[in-house]
Design a protein around this motif. Structure first.
Motif, PDB file in Angstrom:
ATOM      1  N   TRP A 224       3.884   6.086   6.055  1.00  0.00           N
ATOM      2  CA  TRP A 224       3.439   4.807   5.861  1.00  0.00           C
ATOM      3  C   TRP A 224       3.143   4.638   4.289  1.00  0.00           C
ATOM      4  O   TRP A 224       3.307   3.653   3.717  1.00  0.00           O
ATOM      5  N   VAL A 225       2.227   5.719   3.960  1.00  0.00           N
ATOM      6  CA  VAL A 225       1.810   5.510   2.430  1.00  0.00           C
ATOM      7  C   VAL A 225       3.036   5.481   1.665  1.00  0.00           C
ATOM      8  O   VAL A 225       2.974   4.655   0.666  1.00  0.00           O
ATOM      9  N   ARG A 226       3.888   6.158   1.824  1.00  0.00           N
ATOM     10  CA  ARG A 226       5.091   6.381   0.808  1.00  0.00           C
ATOM     11  C   ARG A 226       5.955   4.819   0.959  1.00  0.00           C
ATOM     12  O   ARG A 226       6.647   4.431   0.119  1.00  0.00           O
ATOM     13  N   ARG A 227       5.797   4.020   1.944  1.00  0.00           N
ATOM     14  CA  ARG A 227       6.352   2.783   2.092  1.00  0.00           C
ATOM     15  C   ARG A 227       5.659   1.683   1.524  1.00  0.00           C
ATOM     16  O   ARG A 227       6.147   0.661   1.284  1.00  0.00           O
ATOM     17  N   GLN A 228       4.705   1.958   1.001  1.00  0.00           N
ATOM     18  CA  GLN A 228       3.686   1.119   0.356  1.00  0.00           C
ATOM     19  C   GLN A 228       3.683   1.133  -1.463  1.00  0.00           C
ATOM     20  O   GLN A 228       3.031   2.173  -1.792  1.00  0.00           O
ATOM     21  N   PRO A 229       4.558   0.516  -2.108  1.00  0.00           N
ATOM     22  CA  PRO A 229       4.654   0.827  -3.427  1.00  0.00           C
ATOM     23  C   PRO A 229       3.376   0.625  -4.070  1.00  0.00           C
ATOM     24  O   PRO A 229       3.260   1.499  -5.121  1.00  0.00           O
ATOM     25  N   TRP A 230       2.611  -0.420  -3.992  1.00  0.00           N
ATOM     26  CA  TRP A 230       1.324  -0.228  -4.692  1.00  0.00           C
ATOM     27  C   TRP A 230       0.418   0.773  -4.577  1.00  0.00           C
ATOM     28  O   TRP A 230      -0.373   1.118  -5.392  1.00  0.00           O
ATOM     29  N   LEU A 231       0.609   1.444  -3.335  1.00  0.00           N
ATOM     30  CA  LEU A 231      -0.296   2.653  -2.981  1.00  0.00           C
ATOM     31  C   LEU A 231       0.392   3.925  -3.295  1.00  0.00           C
ATOM     32  O   LEU A 231      -0.153   4.611  -4.019  1.00  0.00           O
ATOM     33  N   TRP A 232       1.467   4.100  -2.924  1.00  0.00           N
ATOM     34  CA  TRP A 232       2.477   5.345  -3.316  1.00  0.00           C
ATOM     35  C   TRP A 232       2.490   5.649  -4.704  1.00  0.00           C
ATOM     36  O   TRP A 232       2.027   6.521  -5.608  1.00  0.00           O
ATOM     37  N   TRP A 233       3.074   4.702  -5.429  1.00  0.00           N
ATOM     38  CA  TRP A 233       3.093   5.003  -7.026  1.00  0.00           C
ATOM     39  C   TRP A 233       1.896   5.031  -7.606  1.00  0.00           C
ATOM     40  O   TRP A 233       1.598   5.787  -8.693  1.00  0.00           O
ATOM     41  N   GLY A 234       0.821   4.158  -7.137  1.00  0.00           N
ATOM     42  CA  GLY A 234      -0.698   4.124  -7.858  1.00  0.00           C
ATOM     43  C   GLY A 234      -1.074   5.507  -7.461  1.00  0.00           C
ATOM     44  O   GLY A 234      -1.643   6.075  -8.542  1.00  0.00           O
ATOM     45  N   ILE A 235      -1.006   6.284  -6.412  1.00  0.00           N
ATOM     46  CA  ILE A 235      -1.652   7.311  -6.276  1.00  0.00           C
ATOM     47  C   ILE A 235      -0.736   8.686  -7.055  1.00  0.00           C
ATOM     48  O   ILE A 235      -1.400   9.472  -7.792  1.00  0.00           O
TER      49      ILE A 235
END
Length: 453
Positions: A224-235
């Motif tokens: 799920w985290v990997r499907r959220q661009p703002w969250l995954w690329w931010g991390i």
């Protein structure tokens, strides 16, 4: 009558988040514990160096604490999404407090050695694995969404001032007058005070169980985290920023003051205090102003300026310039951190927040010791100034992730427009519905309020 009116006026002056009983208790306990963390950091370094003449001993002790946290973090996030978060924070605080108490007793009996310190540090690190995601996930259970930024500002202010300023100052006095065992004992007591505050809080319900097995839940959270661009690329970008700039600066700043600027401990103390002061002021300002509409852009702009301040620290000509650059760096780091946590708490559904937080903390924690190690090695062969300039430049470049596709979807969605509150009959604005809107393939096409762009 006069007394009652005075009390009502005084209550109105109290920030909204601290008028929420459960958050006020939570914040009070954690603030006490964070001051204890600042005491522990200084006492641990001095006690480790007393036990061993090898400079690497402290690295081993710190690594022993970080390793269990990294290994257990993802599964701990799954547990956070299954059990009441208050009880998990309580258990983590009690476990870590007992570990620090064991260090205090062994140090007082003069039987402590580096091996025992590493074993106890590993046990404390296991508590960290459950504490960090539970800490992030519990805040939206204690505050309404419009007060999250203010609540996170109080948490960030306590973090910076407690760990960087107040705690070390108390540690210096304690160790000088009563010795390191007393300092460890005070830190253990701070965990117990936090535990009492958590016990006084009203019970909070557990998240709705998914019915899946632990491993399946853990992998589902990661997907799920990997499907959220703002969250995954931010991390991923935050991991680079920590590794290149903010982890090495903890080692490079004292080397800059001592070996490059040729100043003593008083000068470094002032530079260190400037960092804590900058972070504390930044937390107060953001708590006052609230959440910006373009929260993603502001978050990455703040981190970018902080990275450029680390770059500037490498060019500082005197202690005053070094203190100014470090104050800016930690002020911008604090701004970005508290806005990032606010985004996560607003946009990640409550039943996934523990797992999403665990992924976030995992990448932050696993690269931090490596950044310290690499920064120290490069400083020896490449120079302190050059290492700061290089690290700050790489970290600033990583902040350009904000220009990547879909990373700024929360900005374009209008979800962070400042409004006094939803009118009667307004659509659902729970974290689950917010996340569903933000993570849709295309931006929402519904009309926006006049206050949004």
């Amino acid at each position: 009558m006069v007394t009652r009116r005075f009390g009502q006026q005084a209550l109105r002056r109290v920030p909204g988040s601290l008028r929420q009983r459960e958050f006020a208790l939570f914040w009070s306990g954690q603030t006490t514990s964070l001051v204890g963390d600042g005491i522990y950091t200084v006492a641990l370094a001095l006690e480790t160096l007393r036990l061993s003449n090898h400079a690497s001993a402290l690295s081993y002790v710190l690594a022993a604490r970080a390793a269990p946290a990294v290994i257990a973090m993802l599964f701990a996030g799954t547990v956070v999404d299954r059990l009441p978060r208050r009880l998990l924070v309580l258990g983590a605080d009690c476990g870590r407090g007992l570990g620090v108490a064991a260090i205090a007793i062994l140090a007082g009996l003069h039987t402590l050695d580096v091996t025992e310190l590493m074993v106890i540090s590993a046990a404390i690190g296991l508590g960290d694995a459950f504490f960090y995601p539970a800490f992030t996930a519990i805040v939206p259970e204690l505050l309404p969404s419009e007060l999250l930024a203010q609540g996170n500002a109080f948490n960030s202010g306590s973090q910076v001032l407690g760990v960087l300023l107040v705690g070390p100052a108390i540690a210096g006095v304690l160790i000088a007058t009563a010795g390191a065992p007393a300092a460890f004992g005070v830190d253990a007591a701070s965990f117990m005070i936090s535990a009492v505050c958590l016990i006084w809080m009203r019970p909070l319900p557990a998240p709705t169980p998914s019915g899946a097995r632990m491993l399946a839940d853990t992998l589902a959270g990661l997907r799920w985290v990997r499907r959220q661009p703002w969250l995954w690329w931010g991390i991923l970008a935050v991991a680079v920023v920590n590794f290149a700039a903010f982890s090495p600066v903890t080692v490079l700043a004292p080397l800059l003051v001592r070996d490059v600027l040729h100043q003593g401990t008083v000068a470094y103390g002032l530079v260190f205090a400037a960092a804590g002061g900058g972070g504390g002021v930044a937390a107060l300002v953001v708590g006052r102003l609230g959440t910006p509409r373009r929260i993603v852009t502001v978050t990455w702009a703040a981190w970018g300026v902080g990275c450029l301040a680390v770059f500037g620290l490498g060019l500082a000509s005197d202690v005053f310039a070094a203190g100014a650059f470090l104050a800016i760096a930690y002020a911008m780091l604090t701004v970005g951190n508290l806005l990032w946590h606010t985004m996560m708490q607003r946009l990640v559904p409550q039943d996934r927040l523990g797992r999403a937080s665990s992924v976030d903390w995992l990448f932050s924690l696993c690269l931090t010791p490596l950044g310290v190690l690499v920064g120290g090695v490069l400083a020896t062969s490449f120079g302190v100034r050059n290492t700061l300039v290089l690290g700050g430049g790489i970290a600033a470049a990583a902040c350009l992730v904000v220009t990547a596709p879909r990373v700024r979807e929360p900005d374009r969605s209008g979800l962070f427009d400042r409004q006094p509150g939803p009118p009667p009959g307004a659509p659902d604005m729970t974290p689950a519905s917010l996340a569903a809107t933000v993570t849709s393939p295309t931006p929402p096409r519904t009309p926006r309020s006049s206050g949004s762009k």
